[in-house]
Design an enzyme around this catalytic site. Structure first.
Site, short mmCIF file in Angstrom:
data_model
loop_
_atom_site.label_atom_id
_atom_site.label_comp_id
_atom_site.label_asym_id
_atom_site.label_seq_id
_atom_site.Cartn_x
_atom_site.Cartn_y
_atom_site.Cartn_z
N LYS A 123 0.81 -1.19 0.14
CA LYS A 123 0.15 0.02 0.18
C LYS A 123 0.90 1.22 -0.03
CE LYS A 123 -0.36 -0.55 4.91
NZ LYS A 123 -1.28 0.45 5.87
N ARG A 181 -9.68 0.84 15.75
CA ARG A 181 -9.52 1.62 14.40
C ARG A 181 -10.75 0.93 13.75
NH1 ARG A 181 -3.82 2.26 11.79
NH2 ARG A 181 -4.48 0.01 11.14
N TYR A 235 18.21 29.85 5.67
CA TYR A 235 17.00 30.78 6.18
C TYR A 235 17.17 30.79 7.77
CZ TYR A 235 14.57 30.50 1.74
OH TYR A 235 14.23 30.73 0.29
N MET A 288 13.75 24.27 0.55
CA MET A 288 12.69 23.23 -0.39
C MET A 288 13.57 22.63 -1.26
SD MET A 288 9.70 24.43 -2.99
CE MET A 288 8.81 25.52 -1.90
C1 LIG Z 1 -3.76 -4.36 8.24
C2 LIG Z 1 -2.11 -4.33 8.35
N1 LIG Z 1 -1.60 -5.30 8.27
C3 LIG Z 1 -0.19 -5.27 8.09
C4 LIG Z 1 0.65 -3.91 7.95
C5 LIG Z 1 1.94 -3.87 7.80
O1 LIG Z 1 2.54 -3.39 8.90
P1 LIG Z 1 4.05 -3.13 9.07
O2 LIG Z 1 4.52 -2.16 8.00
O3 LIG Z 1 4.37 -2.80 10.29
O4 LIG Z 1 4.84 -4.56 8.64
C6 LIG Z 1 -0.46 -2.75 8.00
C7 LIG Z 1 0.28 -1.61 7.87
O5 LIG Z 1 0.17 -0.45 8.42
C8 LIG Z 1 -1.56 -3.02 8.18
O6 LIG Z 1 -2.42 -1.83 8.04
#
Ligand SMILES: Cc1ncc(COP(=O)(O)O)c(C=O)c1O
Length: 358
Positions: free
Chosen positions: A34, A132, A254, A302
């Protein structure tokens, strides 16, 4: 051309995936890609992760990007769908859903026949104390039993709030997960992110979900990737674009926050917060130049930073490592009051990305 590059080491990525498999040999691996593979560029990472069992993403757009790149691995949508109209696309593309609230369950049931026909598992998320996402312990058993009765293959899923540290909530989450798992047996199960993979082999179960460890950043504040047997995947480099000899009493940058107390050589480097290099540091931050650890001076701009290169034999064009194999991203994060995850994910598109396959 501006000298600011991000190189993705595919062999390091494969090494880290193999490290997951070594730690969790019985479990299938859902590689978390992700947020554009934690900032590494999903297109750069999928081939190197081809030996994973599945991919995990946060939203349908990210899942479709994987399909567009030609990968047919199972994909888990870890937050599920956000609207019912996403259901048909999910089913067409053979994407597995997490469900974590009643509305998602209703949407799934409304499309039950098509979903079942694709032989997709459904991941049912337990809210065991992180508050969550997820069904509460008091409601999840019925949700799962009803789904199982309709022929769904369920995965009981949970996420730890403190897998990286000792906290009483860990035990509470573990116990709740084990109780629900027993009550719904036989059922597939998944609760380990990177930190949990290292800490709790007894909880690996059917699927582990590594994210940060794949990219060679440590899930623990007190253990480096070297100690964990991981390799840095991202190499973030820039170059010196100007050199200034300054005298005691002169300022840099700066706000004139840095004042030299002796003659110095200051190198200006082609990187700044516009690239995702962190601006707000409250302790000393460093880069590597010619294998030596050299400090930043003054504020991050920047497009530029200034570093002290007094005593080095450098010139315009000399490369500078911002983070990578020598200066670990976790150390940069610590010096800036954040975590490796954030620095990796918020890199901008401006630095040119390369793949390297040693
Ligand atoms: C549901 C879920 N599983 C696994 C992970 C992976 O976590 P990590 O990057 O700490 O291994 C995440 C990351 O946020 C997650 O949201």
């Amino acid at each position: 051309m501006r000298q600011a590059t991000v190189s993705i080491d595919q062999q390091a990525l494969q090494h880290n995936l193999n490290r997951v498999k070594q730690l969790a040999p019985q479990a299938k691996v859902v590689s978390m890609v992700k947020s554009n593979a934690y900032g590494h560029g999903v297109a750069n990472c999928l081939d190197a992760l081809a030996e994973t069992d599945a991919f995990g993403v946060a939203c349908l757009e990210e899942a479709l990007e994987i399909r567009k790149l030609g990968h047919q691995h199972p994909i888990t949508l870890v937050e599920g769908v956000f609207t019912e109209d996403e259901m048909q696309v999910v089913i067409d593309q053979g994407i597995e859903l997490v469900i974590h609230h009643q509305q998602q369950l209703d949407w799934l049931l409304a499309h039950a026949d098509a979903y079942l026909a694709k032989d997709l598992k459904v991941w049912v998320k337990l809210n065991s104390g992180m508050n969550r996402l997820g069904f509460k312990a008091s409601e999840i058993i019925k949700v799962i039993q009803d789904l199982q009765a309709q022929g769904f293959c369920c995965v009981l899923a949970m996420h730890f709030a403190n897998a990286d540290a000792d906290h009483p909530v860990n035990e509470q989450q573990k116990q709740q997960f084990l109780q629900i798992k027993a009550a719904c047996a036989p059922i597939l199960a998944s609760c380990c992110n990177s930190a949990a993979i290292f800490r709790w082999p007894e909880l690996h179960f059917d699927f582990v979900r590594p994210g940060i460890m794949l990219y060679g950043s440590s899930p623990f504040a007190d253990q480096s990737i070297n100690q964990l047997g991981l390799k840095a995947v991202m190499q973030f480099d820039a170059a010196i674009i100007a050199l200034n000899e300054i005298q005691a009493g002169e300022y840099v940058g700066y706000g004139s926050t840095f004042k030299a107390t002796e003659p110095m050589c200051i190198a200006v480097v082609s990187i700044g917060y516009g690239d995702g290099y962190p601006r707000a540091y409250n302790t000393q931050n460093y880069v590597y130049v010619q294998g030596k650890k050299m400090p930043l001076v003054g504020r991050v701009s920047m497009d530029m930073i200034a570093i002290d290169v007094t005593g080095l034999d450098v010139q315009v064009g000399t490369p500078v490592e911002l983070w990578g194999k020598q200066r670990l991203v976790d150390d940069v994060a610590e010096a800036n009051g954040t975590i490796g995850y954030e620095l990796l994910c918020r890199l901008s598109q401006r630095p040119v990305r390369h793949m390297i396959n040693n």
